[in-house]
Design an enzyme around this catalytic site. Structure first.
Site, PDB file in Angstrom:
ATOM      1  N   GLU A 117       0.845  -1.195   0.000  1.00 20.40           N
ATOM      2  CA  GLU A 117       0.000   0.000   0.000  1.00 20.40           C
ATOM      3  C   GLU A 117       0.884   1.250   0.000  1.00 20.40           C
ATOM      4  O   GLU A 117       1.682   1.459   0.915  1.00 20.40           O
ATOM      5  CB  GLU A 117      -0.877  -0.023   1.254  1.00 20.40           C
ATOM      6  CG  GLU A 117      -1.721   1.217   1.459  1.00 20.40           C
ATOM      7  CD  GLU A 117      -2.290   1.293   2.874  1.00 20.40           C
ATOM      8  OE1 GLU A 117      -2.962   2.298   3.156  1.00 20.40           O
ATOM      9  OE2 GLU A 117      -2.077   0.369   3.672  1.00 20.40           O
TER      10      GLU A 117
ATOM     11  N   ASP B 226      -1.042  -1.163   5.834  1.00 21.28           N
ATOM     12  CA  ASP B 226      -0.966  -0.608   7.188  1.00 21.28           C
ATOM     13  C   ASP B 226      -1.984  -1.262   8.112  1.00 21.28           C
ATOM     14  O   ASP B 226      -3.043  -1.716   7.670  1.00 21.28           O
ATOM     15  CB  ASP B 226      -1.230   0.906   7.161  1.00 21.28           C
ATOM     16  CG  ASP B 226      -0.089   1.672   6.505  1.00 21.28           C
ATOM     17  OD1 ASP B 226       1.020   1.115   6.422  1.00 21.28           O
ATOM     18  OD2 ASP B 226      -0.305   2.814   6.071  1.00 21.28           O
TER      19      ASP B 226
END
Length: 645
Positions: free
Chosen positions: A434, A507
């Protein structure tokens, strides 16, 4: 050269159930957890056969302490009288001899799941001990066995009411055979028992787990039968018609029972059963079903000009295919066949040619009548099929364009992909990361021989809400499809997969969870084999770093680990620096390697599909267009949520 002393004395004859103990895998598939649970299925199948014959409406399955299982039914009870030729009790005969049972006598059982008469005798052979208790003719009979050998005679241990009847089998699996485990998984058994309750609406199954401090019991009873099964599969989806199309017809002693409807998704989901056996590989009943759908819908479209105007037409060179007609189709096909022929040892594909004809004729006749009476349903189904055909044609053109583009671009790999140098998929892994900053750290920290990095930016597409051709042309998903190199959807070929570890690294926050879910939804819908084969992983980056002065930092993956690391510092805990990682971008390449990417130290979770129905339902509810089921799901499960505020 043959040994000189090879003679008649070297020929072994296995008596009774010795063959089963010598080669258990031949009879129950394996001696791992799957084979262990098969013992329960074989025993319960006998009770279900009594139910199908009309003599049993209650079955109790209890997981007792110390890995003991009890299966009790209120069927006729296994006969206990002396067999005319074998000169021993029929009960002992059934439990200690292979190929002994009532399934071969069609006067006793017109249809049955247990075909080979090896069921409960195999369970006996592979058990440390077994007790069989039979109620019939006003008496209670019992016999005990150890590893398949009778240790007592069939004894009368009490009396019962004249109207009381049934069989109870209790056993403890032999841990010298099942060396991996003898502990039963409640959820695995419950899923199969639930399936049996759907397929046999006349029976009530009581499933108890008595191993718990507070024992629990589930009552599995579905008056709606396979109609209820179909509705359960598609919970959270819009369906047409609201009440499934239901067909139940007997021809030449073969019972065809079908329930079907269409949902707002794009995949076909058909479950087929013969005498309650899950025919996972389909067979002649599924062929007859598909041929009938194709025939009926094409005929309706060809002969109805009004319908053509309502749903549209294709170019003259294009035609509706069965795949178009199967878009969003959910069906359960349950056959009762007196003499089923299964292909292969696993009994997972039906071979009877006459069944193909029967299913085709029954479904063609009944569907034609149904559509004449429900023209709005027919129009909705054909409109969906037509839309699917147009999307298929558009996707084919898009694929051709992508192929041309790939040929002109060399290997056609995305610019953002930092590939690894090795080409053996078994040794290679790709991190789907990400954000560009985390992607940059991952590139610096990786092992470039075996680890590829693909950074993603922005929100992924929710594939649960869009058509397949939009997936292919999506700028967020196109790099994923191209990097993996195996295509997607119906054209997916796992043999072309470039990496055998696909690691999602996001995350540990709400946005990261969202990206993980969107990616998993995409894999589940368009590349399910990579999940089934265990190729998809979730990286587990640390949540905390605990460091005291210049000592080596301790990385912690949970609040409990952080507390333990501080506790270990004793009096110096107050001097320690505790860093809470809010995102992967906060770590440099060295830290990311040490904590999340080094194969010798990292923590990862493999993504599995233990229950395809449950997974399908969760994705539909949480990612689909229907708001109400999602709200119900959140309200029901909110007590399990972990909020990091």
């Amino acid at each position: 050269m043959m040994a000189d002393n090879y003679g008649a004395s070297n020929i072994q004859v296995l008596k009774g159930l010795e063959a089963v103990r010598k080669r258990p895998g031949m009879y129950i598939g394996s001696t791992g957890p799957r084979g262990l649970h098969h013992l329960v299925y074989e025993t319960v199948d006998n009770s279900i056969d009594e139910s199908m014959a009309g003599f049993c409406d209650r079955i109790i399955i209890a997981l007792e302490k110390n890995d003991v299982v009890l299966v009790e039914d209120n069927g006729r009870g296994i006969p206990v009288d002396i067999h005319p030729t074998e000169k021993i009790s029929a009960l002992e005969l059934v439990l200690t001899r292979l190929h002994a049972g009532g399934k071969f006598d069609k006067g006793s059982y017109k249809v049955s799941g247990g075909l080979h008469g090896v069921g409960v005798s195999c369970v006996n052979a592979l058990s440390d001990w077994m007790e069989a208790t039979v109620k019939r003719d006003g008496h209670v009979y019992q016999q005990r066995y150890e590893r398949g050998v009778a240790k007592t005679k069939v004894e009368v241990i009490g009396d019962c009411g004249a109207d009381e009847h049934g069989t109870t089998i209790r056993w403890k699996a032999d841990k010298t055979i099942f060396t991996e485990t003898t502990t039963y998984d409640y959820d695995v058994l419950r899923d199969r028992l639930r399936e049996l309750a759907f397929l046999n609406s006349g029976v009530t199954i009581y499933f108890r787990d008595e191993r718990l401090e507070n024992p629990k019991e589930e009552i599995l009873k579905f008056e709606g039968g396979i109609n209820e099964f179909v509705k359960t599969i598609d919970v959270g989806k819009s369906v047409v018609p609201e009440e499934p199309i239901y067909i139940n017809e007997t021809r030449d002693e073969v019972v065809t029972e079908i329930s079907m409807h269409y949902n707002n998704g794009y995949s076909e989901n058909i479950r087929t059963y013969v005498n309650d056996i899950n025919t996972r590989d389909g067979g002649t009943h599924l062929e007859g079903f598909r041929n009938a759908i194709r025939t009926v819908l094409n005929k309706q479209l060809e002969t109805n000009e009004k319908l053509k105007k309502a749903v549209g037409t294709l170019d003259k060179d294009e035609k509706l295919t069965y795949e178009d007609m199967a878009s969003g189709l959910t069906a359960v096909i349950s056959m009762k066949v007196p003499n089923p022929e299964f292909e292969g040892q696993t009994k997972e594909k039906l071979g009877n040619t006459e069944v193909r004809t029967i299913v085709y004729q029954v479904l063609t006749e009944k569907l034609t009548i149904y559509f004449e009476q429900n023209p709005a349903v027919l129009e909705a189904i054909l409109k969906k099929a037509m839309d699917e055909a147009k999307a298929r044609i558009a996707a084919r053109k898009a694929k051709d364009n992508m192929r041309k583009k790939t040929m002109s671009d060399g290997f056609g790999l995305p610019e953002k992909l930092s590939d690894c140098s090795l080409k053996n998929p078994e040794l290679c892994e790709v991190y789907i990361v990400e954000g560009d900053s985390a992607g940059g750290s991952a590139k610096k920290g990786r092992d470039p021989k075996t680890q590829a990095i693909l950074p993603l930016w922005g929100k992924m597409l929710n594939v649960e809400k869009v058509r397949p051709e939009k997936v292919m042309n999506n700028d967020k998903l196109e790099p994923v499809i191209a990097s993996l190199g195996a295509g997607f959807g119906k054209d997916f070929n796992i043999d072309k997969l470039r990496y055998h570890k696909i690691i999602i690294m996001a995350d540990a926050d709400v946005d990261g969870s969202h990206i993980r879910t969107l990616l998993l939804t995409f894999f589940f819908r368009y590349m399910p084999k990579i999940i089934e084969q265990g190729y998809v992983y979730l990286a587990m980056p640390p949540l905390f770093r605990v460091q005291l002065g210049k000592k080596e930092p301790v990385y912690c993956y949970s609040d409990a680990e952080r507390d333990a690391a501080l506790e270990a510092l004793g009096d110096q805990r107050e001097k320690a620096d505790v860093q809470r990682y809010k995102g992967l971008g906060e770590m440099d390449g060295k830290q990311l390697w040490e904590t999340t990417m080094d194969p010798s130290r990292r923590k990862m979770r493999v993504v599995t599909i233990p229950d395809a129905i449950a997974a399908d339902k969760i994705f539909s509810v949480c990612m689909g267009e229907e708001v109400e089921p999602r709200r119900e799901f959140i309200e029901t499960n909110s007590s399990y949520a972990n909020l990091d505020i």
